[in-house]
Design a protein around this motif. Sequence first.
Motif, PDB file in Angstrom:
ATOM      1  N   THR A  36      -0.848   1.280  -4.087  1.00  0.00           N
ATOM      2  CA  THR A  36       0.210   2.293  -3.995  1.00  0.00           C
ATOM      3  C   THR A  36       1.351   1.882  -4.931  1.00  0.00           C
ATOM      4  O   THR A  36       1.477   0.702  -5.259  1.00  0.00           O
ATOM      5  N   PRO A  37       2.173   2.829  -5.382  1.00  0.00           N
ATOM      6  CA  PRO A  37       3.285   2.442  -6.263  1.00  0.00           C
ATOM      7  C   PRO A  37       4.219   1.455  -5.546  1.00  0.00           C
ATOM      8  O   PRO A  37       4.399   1.525  -4.336  1.00  0.00           O
ATOM      9  N   LEU A  38       4.770   0.542  -6.351  1.00  0.00           N
ATOM     10  CA  LEU A  38       5.641  -0.502  -5.797  1.00  0.00           C
ATOM     11  C   LEU A  38       6.949  -0.548  -6.578  1.00  0.00           C
ATOM     12  O   LEU A  38       6.947  -0.411  -7.801  1.00  0.00           O
TER      13      LEU A  38
ATOM     14  N   SER B 235       6.439   6.174  -2.594  1.00  0.00           N
ATOM     15  CA  SER B 235       5.622   7.322  -2.996  1.00  0.00           C
ATOM     16  C   SER B 235       5.632   7.421  -4.519  1.00  0.00           C
ATOM     17  O   SER B 235       6.489   6.836  -5.190  1.00  0.00           O
ATOM     18  N   TRP B 236       4.707   8.177  -5.038  1.00  0.00           N
ATOM     19  CA  TRP B 236       4.674   8.413  -6.486  1.00  0.00           C
ATOM     20  C   TRP B 236       5.966   9.090  -6.941  1.00  0.00           C
ATOM     21  O   TRP B 236       6.501   8.757  -7.995  1.00  0.00           O
TER      22      TRP B 236
ATOM     23  N   ASP C 162       9.569  -4.197 -12.531  1.00  0.00           N
ATOM     24  CA  ASP C 162      10.476  -3.496 -11.609  1.00  0.00           C
ATOM     25  C   ASP C 162       9.731  -2.370 -10.911  1.00  0.00           C
ATOM     26  O   ASP C 162      10.034  -2.017  -9.780  1.00  0.00           O
ATOM     27  N   VAL C 163       8.789  -1.780 -11.646  1.00  0.00           N
ATOM     28  CA  VAL C 163       7.988  -0.675 -11.120  1.00  0.00           C
ATOM     29  C   VAL C 163       6.529  -0.994 -11.429  1.00  0.00           C
ATOM     30  O   VAL C 163       6.199  -1.321 -12.571  1.00  0.00           O
ATOM     31  N   VAL C 164       5.671  -0.921 -10.420  1.00  0.00           N
ATOM     32  CA  VAL C 164       4.239  -1.109 -10.642  1.00  0.00           C
ATOM     33  C   VAL C 164       3.532   0.187 -10.253  1.00  0.00           C
ATOM     34  O   VAL C 164       3.694   0.672  -9.132  1.00  0.00           O
TER      35      VAL C 164
ATOM     36  N   VAL D  81     -16.534   8.541  -8.017  1.00  0.00           N
ATOM     37  CA  VAL D  81     -16.103   8.511  -6.612  1.00  0.00           C
ATOM     38  C   VAL D  81     -14.579   8.667  -6.600  1.00  0.00           C
ATOM     39  O   VAL D  81     -13.922   8.390  -7.598  1.00  0.00           O
ATOM     40  N   PRO D  82     -14.015   9.101  -5.472  1.00  0.00           N
ATOM     41  CA  PRO D  82     -12.545   9.219  -5.429  1.00  0.00           C
ATOM     42  C   PRO D  82     -11.879   7.843  -5.357  1.00  0.00           C
ATOM     43  O   PRO D  82     -12.505   6.877  -4.916  1.00  0.00           O
ATOM     44  N   ALA D  83     -10.625   7.783  -5.785  1.00  0.00           N
ATOM     45  CA  ALA D  83      -9.854   6.549  -5.631  1.00  0.00           C
ATOM     46  C   ALA D  83      -9.663   6.292  -4.144  1.00  0.00           C
ATOM     47  O   ALA D  83      -9.424   7.221  -3.374  1.00  0.00           O
ATOM     48  N   PRO D  84      -9.777   5.035  -3.713  1.00  0.00           N
ATOM     49  CA  PRO D  84      -9.756   4.748  -2.269  1.00  0.00           C
ATOM     50  C   PRO D  84      -8.385   4.921  -1.611  1.00  0.00           C
ATOM     51  O   PRO D  84      -8.294   5.186  -0.430  1.00  0.00           O
ATOM     52  N   ASP D  85      -7.316   4.736  -2.402  1.00  0.00           N
ATOM     53  CA  ASP D  85      -5.990   4.775  -1.792  1.00  0.00           C
ATOM     54  C   ASP D  85      -5.097   5.720  -2.584  1.00  0.00           C
ATOM     55  O   ASP D  85      -5.516   6.792  -2.951  1.00  0.00           O
ATOM     56  N   ASN D  86      -3.901   5.245  -2.885  1.00  0.00           N
ATOM     57  CA  ASN D  86      -2.909   6.106  -3.523  1.00  0.00           C
ATOM     58  C   ASN D  86      -2.847   5.851  -5.031  1.00  0.00           C
ATOM     59  O   ASN D  86      -1.788   5.920  -5.619  1.00  0.00           O
TER      60      ASN D  86
END
Lengths: 732, 179
Positions: free
Chosen positions: A104-106, A121-122, A466-468, A498-503
């Motif tokens: 997920t974004p960090l 969140s994105w 700073d942002v991942v 296949v779909p991405a498993p998370d965000n």
Amino acid sequence: MRTDSGNPVSRRSFLKISAATIAAGAAAGSALHAVYETPREKGIRRVPTYCDLCFWKCGAIATVRDGRLWKIEGNPLDPLSRGRLCPRGTGGVGAHFDPDRLRTPLLRASERGREVWRPVSWEEALDFLASKMRAIQTNYGPESMAAFVHGIGGTFLKHTLKAYGAVNIAAPSFAQCRGPRDTAFRLTFGDDVGSPERTDIENAQCLVLIGSHLGENMHNTQVQEFANAVGRGASIIVADPRFSVAASKAKFYLPVKPGTDLALLLAWMNVIVSEKLYDKEYVGKYGFGFEQFAASVVPYTPEWAYPETGIEPETIRATAREMARYRPATLVHPGRHSNWYGDDTQRERAIALLNALLGSWGRKGGFYIPSSMDVPGYPYPAVPKPSRPALRAMSNKFPFANEDISTSVREATITGQPYPIKGWMVYATNLINSLPNQDETIRAIRQLDLLVVVDVIPSEIAGWADVVLPESVYLERHDEMNPELFKQPFIALRQPVVPAPDNQKPNWWIARRLAEKLGLGAYYPWKTIDEYLEHRLTAGGYSYEQLKKQGIIRGKQPPIYFDDGAPAQFDTPSKKIEFYSTQLAQAGFDPVPKYTRPDPGPPGYYRLLFGRAPVHSFSRTQTNPLLSDVMSENSLWLNAREAQKLDLKSGDYVRLRNQDGKLSNPIKLKATERIRPDCVFMVHGFGHTSKALRSAYGKGASDAGLITRYKNDPLMGGTGMNVNFVTIEKGA
Amino acid sequence: MSRFAMVIDTHRCVGCQDCVVACKTENNVPEGYTRDWIAEEVHGEFPTLHLELRSERCNHCSNPPCVACCPTGASHVHPLGGVVLVSHDLCIGCKACLAACPYDARFIHPDGYADKCTFCIHRVERGLDPACVSVCPAHCMHFGDLDDPRSEVSRLLASRNHHALLPEAGTNPNIFYLT
């Protein structure tokens, strides 16, 4: 026949020939049958795509069983993989299941470098990123936002950055990897070797490898062709301080002293010129400045080279004659990672000139003339004209660099000159491990107002960000298509299996959404990636439906050798092959390569050499559970007698200390006959220091951590990295 | 009758371990285990050296000690090609076969049974090569029937020098290395 599509993505080389499409089924009927017509099994779904475990971009077919990703195999239609992936590609499944991947974004919640994060969140992540980028634009100008990218996945992010006004977009693959080679071949033949390299190993009767360890260095097509060459008994000559796998297949193994390859090359040319073994017709027809060149190599006799290289004069003569015997089907391979000693462009130029003497450029068994299919670029609005040029254009320091130099961007970030660099976007390259001297990288990072990392794993550089932004892995996303410049032209498609498993999100989505946040939405006239891909393919006269079904559309192969009608054109000032380079002479460099003895290092130290293993790519795959199961740590190759002297045996853990006192992680010793006594070797990419890479953290040692010194190539700014020396300390 | 065998060309093999990774995905081999592996054998002193790289696995012996010693009959010889297999439901995980195998080709699966190479019989039954053979980028591996003199494996063994592993063990292994 040649049309200029203005495609912003594919490399439009001077000699590029356009190719018409042909029905793929006819060309590969039996292969297609094997893959697509196997008996239908319940719960089985096959999706063609192309691989992302390295930059080779092999066509692959992924199999999903009962909704779960099962395996990936080569696409038989694909001219690169020919139906067989390399071990990394086969293990690509593990990228999807990697337990340590970003989810997920960090946003950073502590000081830089302390991996403390807040999942967001994105929308929040991209709002924050856009506000920081706008601040840089306002305070310093958009040129102060730089980027480092690796691979085709960076296409859309680069588009967004250019729309924003960024001009410094560097690929470490230039100044840290292939740059000297490409520069040297452009100076000599007027064109790059390219990627995939235009090496016709398949038809070579004599193959010369200098440090290039094919088989361990797993560039799929080349390794397949190398095995074929071995299988049919081609004469193989290997010069390497290490008895590589390739060396074990060689007719001649030359255990050259590290750093003296240029002396060996000059002596080979001395023999070929003095014994008049070169291709006189070819040199006469295409060569420029041969007389000056020939006079220049006179002093470099095999007897002169012996004390430099450690290779006996008779062996140098025998191998030079062997090359001449099979010309023009003698391929002196230029390698790929060529930033070794700081004089690398001149060494690579010697390789280019040796090939020119043998008449192998443009000839069967040498270097073929590649082509690609014309896929018009998307008709984007023009990006804004920059108010300040790129850093590279403001300095005469490295006059023959034709790409941005990552280490120059780093230097400008530290010094603020000629203008400040305050933001970095880093895509799919682990700068901490890919640039030499980690302290300099960290010092630069401390000057930044913004560091954003887009990647699939929490690499060391992500630890400083700073942002991942977590990207979905290649099996979960669409990407830019690949109209490859190759022997056999083709277009390859990457599409989700296949779909991405998370965000996680695909790079195209991230790039487009960021553009919207920056008020640059007009630069993305397309809404979905399907729309983009279909638009380009339709404009080129190709069927998106066919590409989705097959993964590959192949084109007709035009002549690839001069002798068959491929154009013998050289985009050099003389329009010929430049044995003597007036460009270099005018810029104050040696117009014909000259040898300088390398620094032997402090007494009692071993020269640190690094290379590749077939199951890992850079520092990007160590948490892949399939690949780490096969190789979870690297080892230190040390000559068996040296090990005995140090009272060490295979399996012991040791640490390395370099000339500047830098100490490595513990690394397992491999005491072996397969290396010279004056150097040690390890596979690059291990010894991770990012705690978030839980399954790879602390396993093996990092060559990058020990590369505190580097030597700049004065022609193109490459960073020679084989200039570090180590001692060995017992115990973990 | 048929007798399946593998013929592996050590000249072509680059030791890349693609065979190992392909086996792991094809057969869902659990993390921490592999059914095949690469052996590196070096002779000589630097720089005059000889290196042999070998992709190794269960030899599907014609005289398999692992079958002879199995107390439950789980280890058995399949009628198709003489492939040596383990019936998971009959195996009690006693490790007698692990001790009996001179090639160290078996391990105990986390689910409790002895596991090893199956020659990908599930693929072979469908007319495909084993996963390791079909993936090999060096094209160094060949699979086929030794009872058929026209098969590729028979022709390769008839025309090239070769050796098998531990012939003195009397197991009659069916993996051959071209040298």
